[in-house]
Scaffold this motif. Structure first.
Motif, PDB file in Angstrom:
ATOM      1  N   ILE A   6       0.865  -1.175   0.000  1.00  0.00           N
ATOM      2  CA  ILE A   6       0.000   0.000   0.000  1.00  0.00           C
ATOM      3  C   ILE A   6       0.904   1.228   0.000  1.00  0.00           C
ATOM      4  O   ILE A   6       1.630   1.461   0.974  1.00  0.00           O
ATOM      5  CB  ILE A   6      -0.931   0.023   1.238  1.00  0.00           C
ATOM      6  CG1 ILE A   6      -1.706  -1.283   1.364  1.00  0.00           C
ATOM      7  CG2 ILE A   6      -1.839   1.249   1.210  1.00  0.00           C
ATOM      8  CD1 ILE A   6      -2.637  -1.602   0.223  1.00  0.00           C
ATOM      9  N   SER A   7       0.863   2.007  -1.072  1.00  0.00           N
ATOM     10  CA  SER A   7       1.735   3.171  -1.187  1.00  0.00           C
ATOM     11  C   SER A   7       0.997   4.491  -1.002  1.00  0.00           C
ATOM     12  O   SER A   7       1.621   5.505  -0.701  1.00  0.00           O
ATOM     13  CB  SER A   7       2.434   3.171  -2.552  1.00  0.00           C
ATOM     14  OG  SER A   7       3.226   2.011  -2.681  1.00  0.00           O
ATOM     15  N   GLN A   8      -0.306   4.484  -1.206  1.00  0.00           N
ATOM     16  CA  GLN A   8      -1.094   5.711  -1.095  1.00  0.00           C
ATOM     17  C   GLN A   8      -2.320   5.457  -0.232  1.00  0.00           C
ATOM     18  O   GLN A   8      -2.761   4.317  -0.077  1.00  0.00           O
ATOM     19  CB  GLN A   8      -1.525   6.195  -2.476  1.00  0.00           C
ATOM     20  CG  GLN A   8      -0.361   6.548  -3.369  1.00  0.00           C
ATOM     21  CD  GLN A   8      -0.810   7.015  -4.742  1.00  0.00           C
ATOM     22  OE1 GLN A   8      -1.930   6.760  -5.150  1.00  0.00           O
ATOM     23  NE2 GLN A   8       0.068   7.709  -5.439  1.00  0.00           N
ATOM     24  N   ASN A   9      -2.854   6.539   0.312  1.00  0.00           N
ATOM     25  CA  ASN A   9      -4.080   6.471   1.120  1.00  0.00           C
ATOM     26  C   ASN A   9      -3.981   5.436   2.242  1.00  0.00           C
ATOM     27  O   ASN A   9      -4.916   4.671   2.479  1.00  0.00           O
ATOM     28  CB  ASN A   9      -5.294   6.187   0.239  1.00  0.00           C
ATOM     29  CG  ASN A   9      -5.466   7.222  -0.853  1.00  0.00           C
ATOM     30  OD1 ASN A   9      -5.297   8.418  -0.611  1.00  0.00           O
ATOM     31  ND2 ASN A   9      -5.774   6.775  -2.061  1.00  0.00           N
ATOM     32  N   LYS A  10      -2.853   5.409   2.929  1.00  0.00           N
ATOM     33  CA  LYS A  10      -2.644   4.429   3.994  1.00  0.00           C
ATOM     34  C   LYS A  10      -3.653   4.593   5.130  1.00  0.00           C
ATOM     35  O   LYS A  10      -4.007   3.625   5.789  1.00  0.00           O
ATOM     36  CB  LYS A  10      -1.217   4.542   4.536  1.00  0.00           C
ATOM     37  CG  LYS A  10      -0.153   4.160   3.512  1.00  0.00           C
ATOM     38  CD  LYS A  10       1.240   4.376   4.075  1.00  0.00           C
ATOM     39  CE  LYS A  10       2.308   4.063   3.058  1.00  0.00           C
ATOM     40  NZ  LYS A  10       3.669   4.288   3.598  1.00  0.00           N
ATOM     41  N   LYS A  11      -4.120   5.818   5.319  1.00  0.00           N
ATOM     42  CA  LYS A  11      -5.061   6.075   6.421  1.00  0.00           C
ATOM     43  C   LYS A  11      -6.425   5.422   6.191  1.00  0.00           C
ATOM     44  O   LYS A  11      -7.220   5.327   7.116  1.00  0.00           O
ATOM     45  CB  LYS A  11      -5.235   7.583   6.631  1.00  0.00           C
ATOM     46  CG  LYS A  11      -4.084   8.229   7.362  1.00  0.00           C
ATOM     47  CD  LYS A  11      -4.343   8.208   8.855  1.00  0.00           C
ATOM     48  CE  LYS A  11      -3.290   8.982   9.588  1.00  0.00           C
ATOM     49  NZ  LYS A  11      -3.792   9.985  10.495  1.00  0.00           N
ATOM     50  N   GLN A  12      -6.676   4.946   4.971  1.00  0.00           N
ATOM     51  CA  GLN A  12      -7.941   4.238   4.751  1.00  0.00           C
ATOM     52  C   GLN A  12      -8.009   2.960   5.591  1.00  0.00           C
ATOM     53  O   GLN A  12      -9.081   2.412   5.814  1.00  0.00           O
ATOM     54  CB  GLN A  12      -8.146   3.915   3.269  1.00  0.00           C
ATOM     55  CG  GLN A  12      -7.224   2.833   2.732  1.00  0.00           C
ATOM     56  CD  GLN A  12      -7.436   2.532   1.268  1.00  0.00           C
ATOM     57  OE1 GLN A  12      -8.567   2.302   0.858  1.00  0.00           O
ATOM     58  NE2 GLN A  12      -6.367   2.562   0.494  1.00  0.00           N
TER      59      GLN A  12
END
Length: 149
Positions: A6-12
């Motif tokens: 997971i490289s983006q939007n980890k806070k999801q």
């Protein structure tokens, strides 16, 4: 079962991450600098983990969390096996810091980790509320290590 970086939007994945580290500002200290993975089974995210480069050949597992309804099915161990395979060429040691809990220490020991050192009063000094796990208040941070093979 698949494991995806997971490289983006980890806070999801914050809801899951909070199972492994229950204070968001503590997660914020390592989330963006770390590499994150999500384990999916039947297109459902079952578990996540975050690792960071701590220098001198040490990779640290900062967070590992398995959805409550998916626990004790081997997903946490599968993530650790994945990390050992994925990073064996770049690191000498995988370490993890955790509370001195009857729930987590045996899990890591079953995955081949051994106790390394302790940071006294880590939880009271770094968290804004008492943290309990398995009915035990966490006070000291216990570090465990495993060499890559």
């Amino acid at each position: 079962m698949t494991i995806q970086k997971i490289s983006q939007n980890k806070k999801q994945y914050l809801e899951l991450l909070l199972l492994g580290d229950e204070q968001e500002d503590m997660i914020d200290r390592y989330l963006e600098r770390g590499e994150m993975y999500a384990l999916r089974d039947n297109n459902s995210v079952c578990a996540v983990c975050v690792v960071t480069d701590e220098g001198e050949g040490v990779l640290e597992l900062k967070n590992i969390a398995v959805a409550p309804e998916k626990q004790r099915k081997g997903y946490g161990k599968a993530l650790i096996v994945f990390l050992l395979q994925e990073y064996c060429a770049r690191y000498a040691v995988l370490q993890v810091g955790t509370g001195d809990s009857p729930l987590t220490i045996p899990f890591y020991e079953a995955c081949g980790f051994t106790r390394s050192h302790v940071i006294r009063n880590f939880f009271p000094d770094n968290y804004d509320h008492p943290i309990f796990e398995g009915g035990v208040q966490l006070v000291d941070m216990v570090y465990l290590r495993r060499t890559f093979k």
